[in-house]
Design a protein around this motif. Structure first.
Motif, PDB file in Angstrom:
ATOM      1  N   GLU A  36      40.041  -9.082 -26.808  1.00  0.00           N
ATOM      2  CA  GLU A  36      41.227  -9.148 -25.949  1.00  0.00           C
ATOM      3  C   GLU A  36      41.239 -10.478 -25.195  1.00  0.00           C
ATOM      4  O   GLU A  36      40.232 -10.889 -24.635  1.00  0.00           O
ATOM      5  N   GLY A  37      42.372 -11.146 -25.238  1.00  0.00           N
ATOM      6  CA  GLY A  37      42.509 -12.439 -24.568  1.00  0.00           C
ATOM      7  C   GLY A  37      42.461 -13.608 -25.525  1.00  0.00           C
ATOM      8  O   GLY A  37      42.906 -14.703 -25.199  1.00  0.00           O
ATOM      9  N   VAL A  38      41.920 -13.390 -26.726  1.00  0.00           N
ATOM     10  CA  VAL A  38      41.885 -14.444 -27.735  1.00  0.00           C
ATOM     11  C   VAL A  38      43.173 -14.337 -28.545  1.00  0.00           C
ATOM     12  O   VAL A  38      43.482 -13.280 -29.099  1.00  0.00           O
ATOM     13  N   VAL A  39      43.926 -15.440 -28.617  1.00  0.00           N
ATOM     14  CA  VAL A  39      45.170 -15.416 -29.388  1.00  0.00           C
ATOM     15  C   VAL A  39      45.016 -16.119 -30.729  1.00  0.00           C
ATOM     16  O   VAL A  39      45.883 -15.976 -31.594  1.00  0.00           O
ATOM     17  N   GLY A  40      43.941 -16.867 -30.895  1.00  0.00           N
ATOM     18  CA  GLY A  40      43.730 -17.548 -32.167  1.00  0.00           C
ATOM     19  C   GLY A  40      42.480 -18.395 -32.152  1.00  0.00           C
ATOM     20  O   GLY A  40      41.812 -18.531 -31.129  1.00  0.00           O
ATOM     21  N   LEU A  41      42.181 -18.935 -33.312  1.00  0.00           N
ATOM     22  CA  LEU A  41      41.070 -19.851 -33.455  1.00  0.00           C
ATOM     23  C   LEU A  41      41.614 -21.268 -33.354  1.00  0.00           C
ATOM     24  O   LEU A  41      42.664 -21.574 -33.910  1.00  0.00           O
ATOM     25  N   ALA A  42      40.916 -22.123 -32.646  1.00  0.00           N
ATOM     26  CA  ALA A  42      41.340 -23.516 -32.488  1.00  0.00           C
ATOM     27  C   ALA A  42      40.609 -24.368 -33.507  1.00  0.00           C
ATOM     28  O   ALA A  42      39.497 -24.047 -33.924  1.00  0.00           O
ATOM     29  N   GLY A  43      41.237 -25.454 -33.904  1.00  0.00           N
ATOM     30  CA  GLY A  43      40.572 -26.360 -34.834  1.00  0.00           C
ATOM     31  C   GLY A  43      41.072 -26.174 -36.239  1.00  0.00           C
ATOM     32  O   GLY A  43      42.208 -25.813 -36.471  1.00  0.00           O
ATOM     33  N   GLY A  44      40.203 -26.436 -37.182  1.00  0.00           N
ATOM     34  CA  GLY A  44      40.597 -26.389 -38.585  1.00  0.00           C
ATOM     35  C   GLY A  44      40.936 -27.785 -39.062  1.00  0.00           C
ATOM     36  O   GLY A  44      40.988 -28.729 -38.293  1.00  0.00           O
ATOM     37  N   SER A  74      35.602 -22.092 -31.651  1.00  0.00           N
ATOM     38  CA  SER A  74      36.669 -22.719 -30.869  1.00  0.00           C
ATOM     39  C   SER A  74      37.849 -21.765 -30.845  1.00  0.00           C
ATOM     40  O   SER A  74      38.325 -21.338 -31.897  1.00  0.00           O
ATOM     41  N   ILE A  75      38.297 -21.424 -29.636  1.00  0.00           N
ATOM     42  CA  ILE A  75      39.353 -20.420 -29.507  1.00  0.00           C
ATOM     43  C   ILE A  75      40.532 -20.930 -28.688  1.00  0.00           C
ATOM     44  O   ILE A  75      40.415 -21.899 -27.948  1.00  0.00           O
ATOM     45  N   GLU A  76      41.639 -20.224 -28.836  1.00  0.00           N
ATOM     46  CA  GLU A  76      42.790 -20.360 -27.956  1.00  0.00           C
ATOM     47  C   GLU A  76      42.893 -19.038 -27.213  1.00  0.00           C
ATOM     48  O   GLU A  76      42.755 -17.970 -27.812  1.00  0.00           O
ATOM     49  N   ILE A  77      43.109 -19.121 -25.902  1.00  0.00           N
ATOM     50  CA  ILE A  77      43.187 -17.893 -25.110  1.00  0.00           C
ATOM     51  C   ILE A  77      44.600 -17.681 -24.574  1.00  0.00           C
ATOM     52  O   ILE A  77      45.402 -18.605 -24.502  1.00  0.00           O
ATOM     53  N   ARG A  78      44.858 -16.459 -24.206  1.00  0.00           N
ATOM     54  CA  ARG A  78      46.141 -16.093 -23.602  1.00  0.00           C
ATOM     55  C   ARG A  78      46.120 -16.543 -22.144  1.00  0.00           C
ATOM     56  O   ARG A  78      45.135 -16.339 -21.427  1.00  0.00           O
ATOM     57  N   TYR A  79      47.210 -17.156 -21.700  1.00  0.00           N
ATOM     58  CA  TYR A  79      47.328 -17.570 -20.309  1.00  0.00           C
ATOM     59  C   TYR A  79      47.128 -16.362 -19.405  1.00  0.00           C
ATOM     60  O   TYR A  79      47.675 -15.290 -19.647  1.00  0.00           O
ATOM     61  N   GLY A  80      46.327 -16.532 -18.364  1.00  0.00           N
ATOM     62  CA  GLY A  80      46.043 -15.449 -17.425  1.00  0.00           C
ATOM     63  C   GLY A  80      44.720 -14.755 -17.706  1.00  0.00           C
ATOM     64  O   GLY A  80      44.226 -14.002 -16.867  1.00  0.00           O
ATOM     65  N   ILE A  82      40.710 -14.439 -18.080  1.00  0.00           N
ATOM     66  CA  ILE A  82      39.593 -15.034 -17.344  1.00  0.00           C
ATOM     67  C   ILE A  82      38.617 -15.598 -18.368  1.00  0.00           C
ATOM     68  O   ILE A  82      37.982 -14.844 -19.119  1.00  0.00           O
ATOM     69  N   ILE A  83      38.530 -16.912 -18.424  1.00  0.00           N
ATOM     70  CA  ILE A  83      37.798 -17.608 -19.480  1.00  0.00           C
ATOM     71  C   ILE A  83      36.345 -17.142 -19.613  1.00  0.00           C
ATOM     72  O   ILE A  83      35.923 -16.815 -20.724  1.00  0.00           O
ATOM     73  N   PRO A  84      35.545 -17.083 -18.524  1.00  0.00           N
ATOM     74  CA  PRO A  84      34.155 -16.653 -18.707  1.00  0.00           C
ATOM     75  C   PRO A  84      34.021 -15.242 -19.282  1.00  0.00           C
ATOM     76  O   PRO A  84      33.133 -14.976 -20.085  1.00  0.00           O
ATOM     77  N   GLN A  85      34.924 -14.334 -18.897  1.00  0.00           N
ATOM     78  CA  GLN A  85      34.873 -12.959 -19.421  1.00  0.00           C
ATOM     79  C   GLN A  85      35.232 -12.920 -20.902  1.00  0.00           C
ATOM     80  O   GLN A  85      34.570 -12.234 -21.683  1.00  0.00           O
ATOM     81  N   VAL A  86      36.274 -13.652 -21.284  1.00  0.00           N
ATOM     82  CA  VAL A  86      36.672 -13.687 -22.693  1.00  0.00           C
ATOM     83  C   VAL A  86      35.555 -14.316 -23.521  1.00  0.00           C
ATOM     84  O   VAL A  86      35.200 -13.804 -24.586  1.00  0.00           O
ATOM     85  N   ALA A  87      34.980 -15.410 -23.033  1.00  0.00           N
ATOM     86  CA  ALA A  87      33.907 -16.089 -23.767  1.00  0.00           C
ATOM     87  C   ALA A  87      32.704 -15.173 -23.969  1.00  0.00           C
ATOM     88  O   ALA A  87      32.125 -15.127 -25.063  1.00  0.00           O
ATOM     89  N   GLN A  88      32.336 -14.420 -22.935  1.00  0.00           N
ATOM     90  CA  GLN A  88      31.199 -13.501 -23.060  1.00  0.00           C
ATOM     91  C   GLN A  88      31.491 -12.408 -24.082  1.00  0.00           C
ATOM     92  O   GLN A  88      30.630 -12.056 -24.889  1.00  0.00           O
ATOM     93  N   LYS A  89      32.707 -11.884 -24.081  1.00  0.00           N
ATOM     94  CA  LYS A  89      33.071 -10.849 -25.049  1.00  0.00           C
ATOM     95  C   LYS A  89      33.068 -11.406 -26.473  1.00  0.00           C
ATOM     96  O   LYS A  89      32.678 -10.718 -27.416  1.00  0.00           O
ATOM     97  N   VAL A  90      33.494 -12.670 -26.632  1.00  0.00           N
ATOM     98  CA  VAL A  90      33.442 -13.317 -27.945  1.00  0.00           C
ATOM     99  C   VAL A  90      31.993 -13.439 -28.393  1.00  0.00           C
ATOM    100  O   VAL A  90      31.659 -13.112 -29.539  1.00  0.00           O
ATOM    101  N   GLN A  91      31.114 -13.883 -27.499  1.00  0.00           N
ATOM    102  CA  GLN A  91      29.700 -14.015 -27.848  1.00  0.00           C
ATOM    103  C   GLN A  91      29.118 -12.679 -28.295  1.00  0.00           C
ATOM    104  O   GLN A  91      28.432 -12.597 -29.313  1.00  0.00           O
ATOM    105  N   GLU A  92      29.385 -11.623 -27.536  1.00  0.00           N
ATOM    106  CA  GLU A  92      28.860 -10.298 -27.878  1.00  0.00           C
ATOM    107  C   GLU A  92      29.411  -9.812 -29.221  1.00  0.00           C
ATOM    108  O   GLU A  92      28.663  -9.274 -30.047  1.00  0.00           O
TER     109      GLU A  92
END
Length: 123
Positions: A36-44, A74-80, A82-92
């Motif tokens: 939740e909060g990730v809208v896409g992968l960045a890069g490519g 590398s990700i794109e997140i949804r505005y609003g 919380i970056i550290p929370q989204v990043a931790q969930k991605v890592q897990e």
């Protein structure tokens, strides 16, 4: 095909198992997109961006060191969000998925936020 592929190998009881780097990247990409909060992968690659192709491995790279792998995402997140929370969930999510499917140990998941997406107002 002259495409060069990197393979990660494991010795098992009945022989060796080779896993293509693309497979691990795709698994990590799929796990990332479920957060939740990730809208896409960045890069490519530029050609993927210009042609509008979507790959689950876009924005994902794998580094192999001894018996451990490091995943860079590398990700794109949804505005609003919380970056550290989204990043931790991605890592897990990436650690859980890659380890469960491949049997390899993920030493680290580095998350780079490469963009933010705003929701379109529908009028």
């Amino acid at each position: 095909m002259s495409e060069s592929r990197e393979y990660f190998s494991r010795s098992e009881e009945f022989g060796d198992v080779y896993i293509a780097e693309d497979v691990l990247e795709t698994i990590a990409g799929a796990a990332t997109l479920e957060v939740e909060g990730v809208v896409g992968l960045a890069g490519g690659t530029v050609s993927e961006q210009l042609l509008g192709r979507k790959k689950l491995s876009k924005g994902i790279s794998i580094l192999w060191e001894s018996d451990n792998i490091t995943v860079n995402v590398s990700i794109e997140i949804r505005y609003g969000s919380i970056i550290p929370q989204v990043a931790q969930k991605v890592q897990e999510a990436v650690i859980s998925s890659v380890e469960a499917v491949s049997g390899l140990h993920v030493a680290a998941v580095n998350v780079r936020v490469g963009g933010v997406a705003f929701e379109k107002n529908e009028e």
